[in-house]
Design a protein around this motif. Structure first.
Motif, PDB file in Angstrom:
ATOM      1  N   PRO A   1       0.853  -1.152   0.040  1.00  0.00           N
ATOM      2  CA  PRO A   1       0.070   0.063   0.143  1.00  0.00           C
ATOM      3  C   PRO A   1       0.723   1.269   0.125  1.00  0.00           C
ATOM      4  CG  PRO A   1      -1.009  -1.318   1.636  1.00  0.00           C
ATOM      5  CD  PRO A   1       0.521  -2.009   1.042  1.00  0.00           C
ATOM      6  N   GLY A   2       0.384   2.096  -0.810  1.00  0.00           N
ATOM      7  CA  GLY A   2       1.294   3.321  -1.004  1.00  0.00           C
ATOM      8  C   GLY A   2       2.291   3.445  -2.013  1.00  0.00           C
ATOM      9  N   PHE A   3       2.706   2.559  -2.512  1.00  0.00           N
ATOM     10  CA  PHE A   3       3.605   2.082  -3.567  1.00  0.00           C
ATOM     11  C   PHE A   3       2.963   2.102  -5.153  1.00  0.00           C
ATOM     12  CE2 PHE A   3       7.062  -0.836  -5.365  1.00  0.00           C
ATOM     13  CZ  PHE A   3       7.990   0.078  -5.791  1.00  0.00           C
ATOM     14  N   GLY A   4       3.330   3.334  -5.387  1.00  0.00           N
ATOM     15  CA  GLY A   4       2.570   3.529  -6.937  1.00  0.00           C
ATOM     16  C   GLY A   4       3.677   3.649  -7.926  1.00  0.00           C
ATOM     17  N   ARG A   5       3.155   3.236  -9.199  1.00  0.00           N
ATOM     18  CA  ARG A   5       3.873   3.535 -10.366  1.00  0.00           C
ATOM     19  C   ARG A   5       3.259   3.993 -11.587  1.00  0.00           C
ATOM     20  NH1 ARG A   5       2.712  -2.373 -10.231  1.00  0.00           N
ATOM     21  NH2 ARG A   5       1.685  -2.862 -12.149  1.00  0.00           N
ATOM     22  N   ARG A   6       3.859   4.735 -12.173  1.00  0.00           N
ATOM     23  CA  ARG A   6       3.453   5.333 -13.542  1.00  0.00           C
ATOM     24  C   ARG A   6       4.399   5.100 -14.793  1.00  0.00           C
ATOM     25  NH1 ARG A   6       4.340   9.632 -16.689  1.00  0.00           N
ATOM     26  NH2 ARG A   6       5.802  10.430 -15.276  1.00  0.00           N
ATOM     27  N   ARG A   7       3.887   4.443 -15.710  1.00  0.00           N
ATOM     28  CA  ARG A   7       4.723   4.100 -16.979  1.00  0.00           C
ATOM     29  C   ARG A   7       5.572   5.632 -17.677  1.00  0.00           C
ATOM     30  NH1 ARG A   7       3.658   0.047 -22.022  1.00  0.00           N
ATOM     31  NH2 ARG A   7       5.377   0.839 -23.386  1.00  0.00           N
TER      32      ARG A   7
ATOM     33  N   MET B   1       8.391   6.166 -23.552  1.00  0.00           N
ATOM     34  CA  MET B   1       9.732   6.249 -24.002  1.00  0.00           C
ATOM     35  C   MET B   1       9.784   6.273 -25.513  1.00  0.00           C
ATOM     36  SD  MET B   1      11.619   6.597 -21.180  1.00  0.00           S
ATOM     37  CE  MET B   1      13.457   6.052 -21.500  1.00  0.00           C
ATOM     38  N   GLU B   2      10.680   6.599 -26.261  1.00  0.00           N
ATOM     39  CA  GLU B   2      10.744   6.295 -27.657  1.00  0.00           C
ATOM     40  C   GLU B   2      11.748   5.332 -27.728  1.00  0.00           C
ATOM     41  OE1 GLU B   2      11.245   9.699 -30.301  1.00  0.00           O
ATOM     42  OE2 GLU B   2       9.380  10.439 -29.882  1.00  0.00           O
ATOM     43  N   LEU B   3      12.312   4.583 -26.595  1.00  0.00           N
ATOM     44  CA  LEU B   3      13.480   3.556 -26.624  1.00  0.00           C
ATOM     45  C   LEU B   3      12.640   2.100 -26.899  1.00  0.00           C
ATOM     46  CD1 LEU B   3      16.258   2.724 -25.873  1.00  0.00           C
ATOM     47  CD2 LEU B   3      15.482   2.404 -23.662  1.00  0.00           C
ATOM     48  N   ALA B   4      12.994   1.581 -27.926  1.00  0.00           N
ATOM     49  CA  ALA B   4      12.307   0.368 -28.374  1.00  0.00           C
ATOM     50  C   ALA B   4      12.912  -0.772 -27.605  1.00  0.00           C
ATOM     51  CB  ALA B   4      12.343  -0.039 -29.916  1.00  0.00           C
ATOM     52  N   ALA B   5      12.412  -0.948 -26.297  1.00  0.00           N
ATOM     53  CA  ALA B   5      13.081  -1.960 -25.527  1.00  0.00           C
ATOM     54  C   ALA B   5      11.767  -2.827 -24.742  1.00  0.00           C
ATOM     55  CB  ALA B   5      13.743  -1.440 -24.335  1.00  0.00           C
ATOM     56  N   ALA B   6      12.060  -3.909 -24.541  1.00  0.00           N
ATOM     57  CA  ALA B   6      11.134  -4.797 -24.067  1.00  0.00           C
ATOM     58  C   ALA B   6      10.856  -4.550 -22.491  1.00  0.00           C
ATOM     59  CB  ALA B   6      11.597  -6.359 -24.105  1.00  0.00           C
ATOM     60  N   GLU B   7      11.794  -4.072 -21.861  1.00  0.00           N
ATOM     61  CA  GLU B   7      11.605  -3.778 -20.344  1.00  0.00           C
ATOM     62  C   GLU B   7      11.129  -2.217 -20.348  1.00  0.00           C
ATOM     63  OE1 GLU B   7      14.625  -6.625 -20.878  1.00  0.00           O
ATOM     64  OE2 GLU B   7      14.635  -4.756 -21.729  1.00  0.00           O
ATOM     65  N   LYS B   8       9.980  -1.896 -19.573  1.00  0.00           N
ATOM     66  CA  LYS B   8       9.312  -0.683 -19.529  1.00  0.00           C
ATOM     67  C   LYS B   8      10.214   0.191 -18.399  1.00  0.00           C
ATOM     68  CE  LYS B   8       7.147  -2.270 -22.825  1.00  0.00           C
ATOM     69  NZ  LYS B   8       7.589  -1.966 -24.061  1.00  0.00           N
ATOM     70  N   GLN B   9      10.183   1.529 -18.506  1.00  0.00           N
ATOM     71  CA  GLN B   9      10.460   2.549 -17.630  1.00  0.00           C
ATOM     72  C   GLN B   9       9.205   3.020 -16.743  1.00  0.00           C
ATOM     73  OE1 GLN B   9      13.807   2.841 -17.030  1.00  0.00           O
ATOM     74  NE2 GLN B   9      13.961   1.320 -18.772  1.00  0.00           N
ATOM     75  N   PHE B  10       9.518   3.445 -15.509  1.00  0.00           N
ATOM     76  CA  PHE B  10       8.532   3.541 -14.652  1.00  0.00           C
ATOM     77  C   PHE B  10       9.019   4.809 -13.596  1.00  0.00           C
ATOM     78  CE2 PHE B  10       7.436  -0.558 -15.956  1.00  0.00           C
ATOM     79  CZ  PHE B  10       5.871  -0.324 -15.932  1.00  0.00           C
ATOM     80  N   GLU B  11       8.019   5.626 -13.341  1.00  0.00           N
ATOM     81  CA  GLU B  11       8.157   6.565 -12.045  1.00  0.00           C
ATOM     82  C   GLU B  11       7.345   6.007 -11.007  1.00  0.00           C
ATOM     83  OE1 GLU B  11       6.973  11.246 -10.860  1.00  0.00           O
ATOM     84  OE2 GLU B  11       6.475  10.490 -12.827  1.00  0.00           O
ATOM     85  N   LEU B  12       8.180   5.932  -9.763  1.00  0.00           N
ATOM     86  CA  LEU B  12       7.636   5.419  -8.644  1.00  0.00           C
ATOM     87  C   LEU B  12       7.317   6.599  -7.626  1.00  0.00           C
ATOM     88  CD1 LEU B  12      10.061   2.324  -7.927  1.00  0.00           C
ATOM     89  CD2 LEU B  12       7.915   2.570  -9.385  1.00  0.00           C
TER      90      LEU B  12
END
Length: 378
Positions: free
Chosen positions: A184-190, A193-204
């Protein structure tokens, strides 16, 4: 000589990983990860007592390099086994080791790593994510933000770098906490990115995230020692990621230069094509030597020596990768920008190794201050 000439065991590992990556196309990222883990590649650096291969960063960076050279790099190898696995195996409690290391090794669980902040970058001295104890329960309460955190959506937990207040000095000191994904309280927002990578980047966001006392990894007074136990492998593994990508681009360019014929002569016969490709190969090989030196120093327990070499390796590999990709695209001309040949997407991806996890300018600062003894400008 061990850093210059690979053992037969390491040569065999290279051959095996290269064959695996070549014949296991990365159409299903989770399956690819699990298949690699079953063969012992993902946890090769983790202790045998906890299901790992008993090797070190030397073996792990070798695995990542060969996967990258085959066009199937796994970015989360830098994060889950290299950073998180290393920190937990070196500083975690017995309970933390039992809970995480076997699962990280067999691919059943992943862990992300959150250090970078909007206003601090990766400067551990300016991190504002704070951790305070609840005197009544002994719990930790974390508050703050992180950005550019890879793979949070597929990770079971994130190793968060926070700071606690030193009761003696009032200053903040870095500490590491395991934060389960659904806390609880641990949020994420994608982050888009213009980077074509399988792994996504997030803001926490950590909004008064409450964690039990046992979420703390290691000693809250160890500070930077524990942090850099993870950051040095991160730099070494980023070098492996870059070298693999550069080799992959170069392989495509060499195949094209041997076959593409103009005026009855393969374009690779012309020095204007051949020499830049040869230079790119030389730069990648030199970067690999520094990467191997850094890995050997780290595995030998020389954290200070490894820190210098890891920074140099990351710098050299990032530069070599960008140049190799650029030359590969240039060799193919217009074809280098087509989806068919798969080089254009590497133009953006190659720059990641220049930027992350620390910029080349900050590495030059490190070398000028720590190695050369020059005064700081800041």
């Amino acid at each position: 000589m061990t850093t210059l000439i690979e053992s037969e065991e390491h040569k065999s590992l290279r051959t095996a990983v290269a064959a695996f990556a070549k014949h296991h196309p990365r159409t299903d990222d989770k399956q690819f990860w699990q298949d690699a883990a079953k063969l012992g590649y993902i946890g090769v650096n983790l202790p045998e007592a906890y299901g790992g291969g008993g090797g070190g960063i030397t073996e792990l960076c070798l695995v990542l390099e060969e996967m990258g050279a085959a066009g199937t790099p796994l970015l989360m190898m830098i994060v889950s086994p290299a950073i998180c696995g290393t920190v937990i195996s070196r500083f975690g409690t017995e309970a933390q080791k039992r809970a995480w290391l076997p699962a990280l090794a067999d691919g059943s669980r992943l862990m992300a790593f959150g250090i970078t902040e909007p206003d601090a970058g990766s400067n551990s001295h300016r991190i504002t994510t704070t951790a305070r104890r609840d005197g009544a329960t002994g719990d930790w309460i974390l508050t703050g933000r992180k950005v550019f955190v890879s793979g949070v959506d597929i990770a079971d937990a994130t190793l968060i770098v926070g700071r606690t207040e030193d009761a003696r000095t009032g200053r903040l000191k870095p500490c590491l906490f395991i934060v389960p994904r659904d806390t609880p309280g641990f949020g994420r927002r994608r982050i888009d990115m213009e980077l074509a990578a399988a792994e996504k980047q997030f803001e926490l966001t950590l909004d008064d995230v409450r964690l039990p006392a046992e979420a703390l990894v290691g000693d809250e007074d160890a500070g930077l020692l524990q942090l850099f136990a993870g950051l040095n492998p991160e730099r070494i593994m980023t070098a492996a990621f870059a070298i693999g990508m550069g080799r992959h681009a170069l392989t495509k360019a060499l195949a094209y230069a041997r076959e593409r014929t103009v005026w009855k002569t393969p374009i690779g016969a012309h020095q204007a094509i051949a020499h830049p490709l040869a230079q790119a190969h030389i730069d990648l090989e030199l970067a690999r030597l520094m990467m191997q030196k850094a890995a050997h120093l780290y595995d030998a327990g020389d954290d200070i020596g490894a820190g210098e070499a890891a920074n140099m390796a990351k710098y050299a590999a990032g530069e070599a990768c960008v140049k190799a990709v650029d030359q590969a695209v240039h060799t193919l001309g217009g074809n280098g920008l087509t989806r068919e040949f798969g080089l254009a997407s590497l133009i953006t991806a190659a720059r990641v190794a220049r930027i992350a996890p620390v910029s080349r300018e900050m590495i030059l600062n490190y070398v000028s201050h720590q190695t050369l003894g020059l005064p700081k400008s800041y």
